[in-house]
Motif scaffolding. Structure first.
Motif, PDB file in Angstrom:
ATOM      1  N   GLN A   1       0.831  -1.201   0.000  1.00 45.53           N
ATOM      2  CA  GLN A   1       0.000   0.000   0.000  1.00 45.53           C
ATOM      3  C   GLN A   1       0.872   1.259   0.000  1.00 45.53           C
ATOM      4  OE1 GLN A   1      -1.799   1.156   3.690  1.00 45.53           O
ATOM      5  NE2 GLN A   1      -3.656   1.946   2.704  1.00 45.53           N
ATOM      6  N   MET A   2       1.898   1.262   0.838  1.00 45.31           N
ATOM      7  CA  MET A   2       2.766   2.438   0.962  1.00 45.31           C
ATOM      8  C   MET A   2       3.590   2.666  -0.304  1.00 45.31           C
ATOM      9  SD  MET A   2       3.845   1.888   4.945  1.00 45.31           S
ATOM     10  CE  MET A   2       5.074   3.201   4.980  1.00 45.31           C
ATOM     11  N   GLU A   3       4.014   1.594  -0.946  1.00 38.97           N
ATOM     12  CA  GLU A   3       4.728   1.749  -2.227  1.00 38.97           C
ATOM     13  C   GLU A   3       3.826   2.418  -3.257  1.00 38.97           C
ATOM     14  OE1 GLU A   3       7.987  -1.903  -2.251  1.00 38.97           O
ATOM     15  OE2 GLU A   3       5.931  -2.296  -2.921  1.00 38.97           O
ATOM     16  N   ALA A   4       2.547   2.027  -3.270  1.00 40.73           N
ATOM     17  CA  ALA A   4       1.602   2.639  -4.205  1.00 40.73           C
ATOM     18  C   ALA A   4       1.347   4.103  -3.860  1.00 40.73           C
ATOM     19  CB  ALA A   4       0.282   1.862  -4.204  1.00 40.73           C
ATOM     20  N   GLU A   5       1.606   4.473  -2.609  1.00 41.12           N
ATOM     21  CA  GLU A   5       1.436   5.865  -2.181  1.00 41.12           C
ATOM     22  C   GLU A   5       2.702   6.694  -2.410  1.00 41.12           C
ATOM     23  OE1 GLU A   5      -1.854   4.938   1.354  1.00 41.12           O
ATOM     24  OE2 GLU A   5       0.275   5.152   1.855  1.00 41.12           O
ATOM     25  N   GLY A   6       3.772   6.025  -2.857  1.00 44.66           N
ATOM     26  CA  GLY A   6       4.979   6.756  -3.223  1.00 44.66           C
ATOM     27  C   GLY A   6       6.175   6.548  -2.318  1.00 44.66           C
ATOM     28  N   VAL A   7       6.040   5.765  -1.236  1.00 40.12           N
ATOM     29  CA  VAL A   7       7.172   5.531  -0.343  1.00 40.12           C
ATOM     30  C   VAL A   7       8.183   4.610  -1.030  1.00 40.12           C
ATOM     31  CG1 VAL A   7       7.931   4.597   1.881  1.00 40.12           C
ATOM     32  CG2 VAL A   7       5.746   5.821   1.714  1.00 40.12           C
ATOM     33  N   VAL A   8       9.452   4.978  -0.959  1.00 43.96           N
ATOM     34  CA  VAL A   8      10.537   4.141  -1.486  1.00 43.96           C
ATOM     35  C   VAL A   8      11.201   3.435  -0.313  1.00 43.96           C
ATOM     36  CG1 VAL A   8      12.770   4.147  -2.670  1.00 43.96           C
ATOM     37  CG2 VAL A   8      10.920   5.677  -3.442  1.00 43.96           C
ATOM     38  N   PHE A   9      11.299   2.124  -0.383  1.00 47.25           N
ATOM     39  CA  PHE A   9      11.909   1.338   0.681  1.00 47.25           C
ATOM     40  C   PHE A   9      13.315   0.909   0.276  1.00 47.25           C
ATOM     41  CE2 PHE A   9       7.369   0.823   1.337  1.00 47.25           C
ATOM     42  CZ  PHE A   9       7.245   0.927   2.713  1.00 47.25           C
ATOM     43  N   ARG A  10      14.267   1.175   1.140  1.00 45.43           N
ATOM     44  CA  ARG A  10      15.635   0.730   0.904  1.00 45.43           C
ATOM     45  C   ARG A  10      16.042  -0.163   2.077  1.00 45.43           C
ATOM     46  NH1 ARG A  10      19.947   5.065  -0.875  1.00 45.43           N
ATOM     47  NH2 ARG A  10      21.101   3.074  -0.980  1.00 45.43           N
ATOM     48  N   THR A  11      15.946  -1.455   1.870  1.00 49.73           N
ATOM     49  CA  THR A  11      16.307  -2.417   2.903  1.00 49.73           C
ATOM     50  C   THR A  11      17.757  -2.850   2.747  1.00 49.73           C
ATOM     51  OG1 THR A  11      15.467  -4.225   1.525  1.00 49.73           O
ATOM     52  CG2 THR A  11      13.949  -3.275   3.135  1.00 49.73           C
ATOM     53  N   GLY A  12      18.297  -3.428   3.811  1.00 41.08           N
ATOM     54  CA  GLY A  12      19.686  -3.856   3.791  1.00 41.08           C
ATOM     55  C   GLY A  12      20.667  -2.706   3.771  1.00 41.08           C
ATOM     56  N   VAL A  13      20.228  -1.534   4.246  1.00 43.36           N
ATOM     57  CA  VAL A  13      21.075  -0.338   4.244  1.00 43.36           C
ATOM     58  C   VAL A  13      21.277   0.127   5.682  1.00 43.36           C
ATOM     59  CG1 VAL A  13      21.363   2.030   3.458  1.00 43.36           C
ATOM     60  CG2 VAL A  13      20.233   0.347   1.973  1.00 43.36           C
ATOM     61  N   MET A  14      22.510   0.100   6.129  1.00 36.50           N
ATOM     62  CA  MET A  14      22.858   0.574   7.463  1.00 36.50           C
ATOM     63  C   MET A  14      23.196   2.063   7.398  1.00 36.50           C
ATOM     64  SD  MET A  14      23.374  -0.319  10.640  1.00 36.50           S
ATOM     65  CE  MET A  14      23.710   0.893  11.913  1.00 36.50           C
ATOM     66  N   VAL A  15      22.459   2.861   8.160  1.00 40.21           N
ATOM     67  CA  VAL A  15      22.759   4.292   8.248  1.00 40.21           C
ATOM     68  C   VAL A  15      23.644   4.511   9.464  1.00 40.21           C
ATOM     69  CG1 VAL A  15      21.821   6.605   8.543  1.00 40.21           C
ATOM     70  CG2 VAL A  15      20.607   4.929   7.117  1.00 40.21           C
ATOM     71  N   GLY A  16      24.878   4.905   9.244  1.00 42.48           N
ATOM     72  CA  GLY A  16      25.828   5.030  10.342  1.00 42.48           C
ATOM     73  C   GLY A  16      26.512   3.698  10.609  1.00 42.48           C
ATOM     74  N   THR A  17      26.981   3.516  11.836  1.00 42.41           N
ATOM     75  CA  THR A  17      27.719   2.297  12.184  1.00 42.41           C
ATOM     76  C   THR A  17      27.253   1.755  13.515  1.00 42.41           C
ATOM     77  OG1 THR A  17      29.442   3.593  13.291  1.00 42.41           O
ATOM     78  CG2 THR A  17      29.788   3.075  10.950  1.00 42.41           C
ATOM     79  N   LEU A  18      27.473   0.457  13.701  1.00 43.40           N
ATOM     80  CA  LEU A  18      27.255  -0.193  14.991  1.00 43.40           C
ATOM     81  C   LEU A  18      28.603  -0.371  15.688  1.00 43.40           C
ATOM     82  CD1 LEU A  18      24.693  -3.012  14.047  1.00 43.40           C
ATOM     83  CD2 LEU A  18      24.221  -0.870  15.246  1.00 43.40           C
ATOM     84  N   PRO A  19      28.619  -0.400  17.003  1.00 43.04           N
ATOM     85  CA  PRO A  19      29.881  -0.634  17.711  1.00 43.04           C
ATOM     86  C   PRO A  19      30.445  -2.005  17.370  1.00 43.04           C
ATOM     87  CG  PRO A  19      28.160   0.107  19.219  1.00 43.04           C
ATOM     88  CD  PRO A  19      27.486  -0.222  17.933  1.00 43.04           C
ATOM     89  N   LYS A  20      31.749  -2.132  17.444  1.00 40.90           N
ATOM     90  CA  LYS A  20      32.398  -3.409  17.188  1.00 40.90           C
ATOM     91  C   LYS A  20      31.901  -4.448  18.191  1.00 40.90           C
ATOM     92  CE  LYS A  20      36.953  -5.543  16.565  1.00 40.90           C
ATOM     93  NZ  LYS A  20      38.421  -5.317  16.606  1.00 40.90           N
ATOM     94  N   GLY A  21      31.529  -5.629  17.694  1.00 40.68           N
ATOM     95  CA  GLY A  21      31.048  -6.694  18.557  1.00 40.68           C
ATOM     96  C   GLY A  21      29.605  -6.548  18.991  1.00 40.68           C
ATOM     97  N   SER A  22      28.860  -5.618  18.388  1.00 42.38           N
ATOM     98  CA  SER A  22      27.472  -5.393  18.768  1.00 42.38           C
ATOM     99  C   SER A  22      26.622  -6.633  18.499  1.00 42.38           C
ATOM    100  CB  SER A  22      26.892  -4.206  17.994  1.00 42.38           C
ATOM    101  OG  SER A  22      25.514  -4.078  18.220  1.00 42.38           O
ATOM    102  N   LYS A  23      25.693  -6.919  19.407  1.00 47.37           N
ATOM    103  CA  LYS A  23      24.777  -8.045  19.252  1.00 47.37           C
ATOM    104  C   LYS A  23      23.462  -7.637  18.590  1.00 47.37           C
ATOM    105  CE  LYS A  23      27.331 -11.115  21.508  1.00 47.37           C
ATOM    106  NZ  LYS A  23      27.854 -12.349  20.877  1.00 47.37           N
ATOM    107  N   VAL A  24      23.347  -6.377  18.215  1.00 50.48           N
ATOM    108  CA  VAL A  24      22.133  -5.895  17.555  1.00 50.48           C
ATOM    109  C   VAL A  24      22.009  -6.541  16.178  1.00 50.48           C
ATOM    110  CG1 VAL A  24      21.005  -3.861  16.556  1.00 50.48           C
ATOM    111  CG2 VAL A  24      22.093  -3.714  18.804  1.00 50.48           C
TER     112      VAL A  24
END
Length: 488
Positions: free
Chosen positions: A202-225
């Motif tokens: 539904q949201m794609e049809a409304e114009g939202v663009v989804f970019r998955t698999g993209v990390m914005v910034g960085t996680l700490p080394k050894g992070s369990k997130v």
């Protein structure tokens, strides 16, 4: 309201569950919702209370008496219109929200509350089945570009609202599918992920663009997130490419238990364990999946995440599942005259508990024990509250057998490196510092960078995330355009 005398004539009817032996064989939803006649009867119980505290008890301020009355009158199509006017995703809240609206129901003062959540569930499921849920693309485009970082319920709600206002919205998600903790934290047996997929379309049809698999910034080394990103984008790039950035990531830093033996194999955060099963359920293959089959499992933490670990462990085929809670066992019934219309403290038994679980209260873990580097058990002691502090009770030490320990003690704050990458100030608890005032609401100290959801308010309910996403969308729209027609 529904029927004038309905609350005196009809008793509350709970949604049903499929039998335990049947549902333990799969990861599908097992709640049996209300049918049309049952929904009408339950809606008839909504009384002419004068001041509907349910509206304010609901974080998104659902217009509950109105949609109850519409269901009672058989006008289901207008019922979903009313419901959608305040809540972008009632199929999420109708399944996993604990329903603070029902705690605030006026009828709940001395009777059983109106089954608001079950009616909401019935309305949205019928709306999807009838084809009433359609894309709402904007009539005009503004030319403004907005990046929303984090695709949980706050990010999804904000992105949808902003797209409908005519902005070009790109929603970034570090994992491989949209949904945040809805996708990789909530077990499928509580909410199947097809509901998220429908909203994405539904949201794609409304114009939202989804970019998955993209990390914005960085996680700490050894992070369990959990992080299945294949690409990285810097905060600086987003600030350069977009007119506004809205941070809606989760409060993903799990609370740890730093006692002796914590480094033994077999001790994991719940958010290491649960996302893997969601990924397998989606058809992906994982090497080294954490499994509870054939094991004695201890879940430390008595909340919803701990309950989800219990249900998942039982479906794996655990030999035994025991859940620890450090606080004393709450009363089975709340003191309604004392607490109504607020959320009461009382013993809550989930469907996962009913599937098989030993629950221990007022218990603290002192040490993990193991052999050859692997956990084999843990030592506990009972505690009691004295002068506002939990203190150990001498002589109550006990050793429990454990082949797997799952830490489900909540989340302390967002990942600091994400906020630091944008230069966003943090509050005393490590959350993004952003006010909710109507003037400049949800804005951080960094120009054109906003924050909402768990990343701003701390770990909370899905309904709070949706509220914050909607309100932040209005704030961003007002920032970009000088005014906003989006609802507060």
């Amino acid at each position: 309201m529904g029927k004038v005398t309905g609350f005196m004539e009809y008793e509350r009817l709970e949604e049903g569950y499929k039998p335990v032996p049947e549902r333990l064989k799969h990861y599908k939803e097992f709640v049996v919702g209300l049918n049309e006649p049952q929904s009408k009867v339950q809606a008839a119980r909504c009384m002419d209370c004068g001041t509907p505290f349910c509206n304010s008890g609901c974080p998104v301020n659902n217009i509950i008496p109105d949609f109850n009355d519409l269901v009672y009158q058989g006008d289901w199509q207008n019922a979903i219109t009313v419901l959608h006017s305040t809540n972008n995703f009632p199929e999420f809240t109708g399944r996993i929200c604990p329903a603070p609206c029902e705690a605030a129901c006026t009828l709940n003062v001395n009777d059983d509350a109106v089954g608001i959540k079950s009616i909401e569930h019935a309305i949205i499921d019928r709306a999807w089945a009838e084809g009433w849920v359609q894309p709402q693309p904007p009539r005009h485009k503004t030319g403004k570009k907005i990046a929303v970082v984090g695709s949980g319920p706050a990010g999804m709600a904000a992105a949808q609202q902003l797209a409908r206002a005519g902005h070009d919205v790109t929603l970034f998600e570090k994992n491989d599918r949209v949904g945040g903790l809805l996708r990789y934290g909530i077990p499928d047996f509580k909410m199947e992920k097809s509901h998220i997929d429908l909203r994405v379309k539904q949201m794609e049809a409304e114009g939202v663009v989804f970019r998955t698999g993209v990390m914005v910034g960085t996680l700490p080394k050894g992070s369990k997130v959990t992080n299945w990103a294949k690409e990285t984008v810097t905060p600086e790039q987003l600030q350069k490419d977009f007119d506004a950035v809205l941070l809606t990531g989760g409060s993903e830093q799990s609370r740890d238990l730093p006692v002796p033996g914590r480094d033994l194999d077999g001790i994991h955060f719940a958010m290491e364990f649960l996302p893997q099963q969601n990924k397998v359920n989606a058809g992906d293959k994982l090497k080294g999946q954490l499994r509870a089959d054939g094991k004695h499992v201890i879940v430390i933490g008595g909340g919803d995440t701990g309950s989800d670990c219990v249900g998942t462990s039982n479906r794996h085929g655990a030999v035994s599942v025991t859940q620890f809670e450090v606080m004393p066992q709450p009363p089975e019934e709340e003191n309604k005259p004392l607490v109504w219309p607020y959320w009461p403290l009382k013993l809550r038994t989930s469907s996962s508990h009913e599937e098989g679980c030993v629950r221990e209260f007022a218990i603290s873990t002192k040490e993990f024990i193991g052999e050859k580097g692997k956990v084999t058990g843990l030592t506990t002691v009972h505690v009691e509250m004295k002068d506002g502090k939990l203190v150990e009770i001498p002589g109550t030490e006990k050793t429990y057998k454990a082949d797997m320990v799952l830490l489900a003690m909540g989340f302390v704050n967002p990942v600091a490196t994400i906020l630091d990458g944008f230069g966003v100030e943090k509050d005393a608890r490590g959350n993004a510092k952003a006010s909710t005032d109507f003037t400049g609401g949800y804005a951080t100290n960094v120009p054109k960078v906003f924050a909402a959801g768990d990343m701003r308010r701390r770990q909370s309910l899905v309904v709070w995330a949706i509220r914050e996403g909607r309100q932040a969308a209005r704030a961003v729209d007002e920032f970009l355009m000088g005014f906003s027609d989006l609802p507060r």
